[in-house]
Motif scaffolding. Structure first.
Motif, PDB file in Angstrom:
ATOM      1  N   ASP A  49       0.819  -1.217   0.000  1.00  0.00           N
ATOM      2  CA  ASP A  49       0.000   0.000   0.000  1.00  0.00           C
ATOM      3  C   ASP A  49       0.852   1.265   0.000  1.00  0.00           C
ATOM      4  N   GLU A  50       2.155   1.126   0.179  1.00  0.00           N
ATOM      5  CA  GLU A  50       3.069   2.270   0.103  1.00  0.00           C
ATOM      6  C   GLU A  50       4.333   1.830  -0.624  1.00  0.00           C
ATOM      7  N   ILE A  51       4.696   2.598  -1.653  1.00  0.00           N
ATOM      8  CA  ILE A  51       5.919   2.292  -2.388  1.00  0.00           C
ATOM      9  C   ILE A  51       6.746   3.556  -2.556  1.00  0.00           C
ATOM     10  N   PHE A  52       8.044   3.366  -2.716  1.00  0.00           N
ATOM     11  CA  PHE A  52       8.986   4.444  -2.955  1.00  0.00           C
ATOM     12  C   PHE A  52       9.622   4.197  -4.315  1.00  0.00           C
ATOM     13  N   VAL A  53       9.563   5.189  -5.195  1.00  0.00           N
ATOM     14  CA  VAL A  53      10.115   5.039  -6.539  1.00  0.00           C
ATOM     15  C   VAL A  53      10.910   6.286  -6.917  1.00  0.00           C
ATOM     16  N   GLU A  54      11.760   6.124  -7.908  1.00  0.00           N
ATOM     17  CA  GLU A  54      12.513   7.260  -8.445  1.00  0.00           C
ATOM     18  C   GLU A  54      11.695   7.929  -9.540  1.00  0.00           C
ATOM     19  N   PRO A  55      11.943   9.223  -9.817  1.00  0.00           N
ATOM     20  CA  PRO A  55      11.247   9.883 -10.924  1.00  0.00           C
ATOM     21  C   PRO A  55      11.480   9.112 -12.228  1.00  0.00           C
ATOM     22  N   GLY A  56      10.438   9.010 -13.041  1.00  0.00           N
ATOM     23  CA  GLY A  56      10.527   8.278 -14.298  1.00  0.00           C
ATOM     24  C   GLY A  56      10.103   6.827 -14.181  1.00  0.00           C
ATOM     25  N   THR A  57       9.752   6.385 -12.987  1.00  0.00           N
ATOM     26  CA  THR A  57       9.330   5.001 -12.778  1.00  0.00           C
ATOM     27  C   THR A  57       7.858   4.841 -13.146  1.00  0.00           C
ATOM     28  N   THR A  58       7.567   3.746 -13.826  1.00  0.00           N
ATOM     29  CA  THR A  58       6.180   3.409 -14.146  1.00  0.00           C
ATOM     30  C   THR A  58       5.666   2.440 -13.099  1.00  0.00           C
ATOM     31  N   VAL A  59       4.551   2.791 -12.483  1.00  0.00           N
ATOM     32  CA  VAL A  59       3.903   1.896 -11.525  1.00  0.00           C
ATOM     33  C   VAL A  59       2.806   1.151 -12.275  1.00  0.00           C
ATOM     34  N   ILE A  60       2.787  -0.168 -12.086  1.00  0.00           N
ATOM     35  CA  ILE A  60       1.780  -1.026 -12.713  1.00  0.00           C
ATOM     36  C   ILE A  60       0.897  -1.585 -11.606  1.00  0.00           C
ATOM     37  N   TRP A  61      -0.360  -1.207 -11.629  1.00  0.00           N
ATOM     38  CA  TRP A  61      -1.327  -1.769 -10.687  1.00  0.00           C
ATOM     39  C   TRP A  61      -1.961  -2.962 -11.371  1.00  0.00           C
ATOM     40  N   GLN A  62      -1.754  -4.150 -10.828  1.00  0.00           N
ATOM     41  CA  GLN A  62      -2.240  -5.395 -11.423  1.00  0.00           C
ATOM     42  C   GLN A  62      -3.366  -5.973 -10.571  1.00  0.00           C
ATOM     43  N   ASN A  63      -4.520  -6.209 -11.186  1.00  0.00           N
ATOM     44  CA  ASN A  63      -5.614  -6.857 -10.472  1.00  0.00           C
ATOM     45  C   ASN A  63      -5.336  -8.362 -10.478  1.00  0.00           C
ATOM     46  N   VAL A  64      -4.993  -8.908  -9.317  1.00  0.00           N
ATOM     47  CA  VAL A  64      -4.653 -10.325  -9.201  1.00  0.00           C
ATOM     48  C   VAL A  64      -5.830 -11.157  -8.702  1.00  0.00           C
ATOM     49  N   GLY A  65      -6.998 -10.564  -8.644  1.00  0.00           N
ATOM     50  CA  GLY A  65      -8.180 -11.281  -8.179  1.00  0.00           C
ATOM     51  C   GLY A  65      -9.303 -11.199  -9.199  1.00  0.00           C
ATOM     52  N   ALA A  66     -10.511 -11.397  -8.728  1.00  0.00           N
ATOM     53  CA  ALA A  66     -11.691 -11.380  -9.590  1.00  0.00           C
ATOM     54  C   ALA A  66     -12.550 -10.133  -9.382  1.00  0.00           C
TER      55      ALA A  66
END
Length: 190
Positions: A49-66
């Motif tokens: 629920d919390e992530i740290f990324v560098e500028p230019g990073t693409t975050v991919i939200w993946q639905n792993v359920g139904a």
């Protein structure tokens, strides 16, 4: 005696091939460049629920359920110079709230991507599950902390395939053992 070595060699090779297949992730699930993945689960959470990324990073939200989910930024909880983001391509939070579920629903096995360019803290939520606490944070910084703990590199589908392969391998090995042990006579005929 030579035939036992051949059988053992065969079984060892079979085990090695199955092990490699189980540990290998499909090419479409591998990540390229700077990406970070967040799973959306049937437990109604973003994981992590919390992530740290560098500028230019693409975050991919993946639905792993139904269960269907959305990804929507809190408009007043992102940096001033940052681009608003929401699944469904909405330009503002109010429009995303009005337009869901006609647009913006991320069904099972689907994903949504956004590239973060501006440093700062981004708060976001899932429209249908906001009231139960499905909230997340992306912290964009040039000096993200090191990730700690276990991070799975396998998608749920890859994990399921690995489980099926290992189960099949165990069944084949058990069958081969039974055939070798009880399946026939290996002595000379009288």
């Amino acid at each position: 005696m030579g035939s036992q070595v051949t059988r053992r060699g065969f079984l060892a090779t079979l085990g090695g091939v199955a092990g490699v297949a189980a540990a290998t992730e499909p090419a479409d699930a591998q990540q390229e460049g700077q990406t970070q993945r967040v799973n959306m689960t049937d437990s109604l959470v973003f994981n992590p629920d919390e992530i740290f990324v560098e500028p230019g990073t693409t975050v991919i939200w993946q639905n792993v359920g139904a269960v269907g989910h959305s990804v929507t930024a809190y408009e007043d909880e992102i940096p001033d110079a940052a681009e608003f983001f929401a699944s469904g391509g909405f330009d503002e939070e109010a429009a995303a709230r009005r337009g869901y579920p006609d647009r913006g629903d991320i069904a099972g096995e689907e994903n949504y991507r956004h590239t973060f360019e501006v440093e700062g803290t981004y708060e976001y939520f899932c429209i249908p599950h906001e009231s139960v606490g499905m909230l997340g944070t992306v912290e964009v910084t040039t000096d993200p902390p090191a990730q700690e703990g276990f991070v799975s590199i396998l998608t749920n589908r890859s994990r399921d395939i690995a489980i099926y392969l290992v189960t099949g391998l165990v069944a084949v090995l058990a069958f081969a053992w039974a055939v070798l042990k009880y399946g026939g006579e290996y002595g000379e005929e009288n």
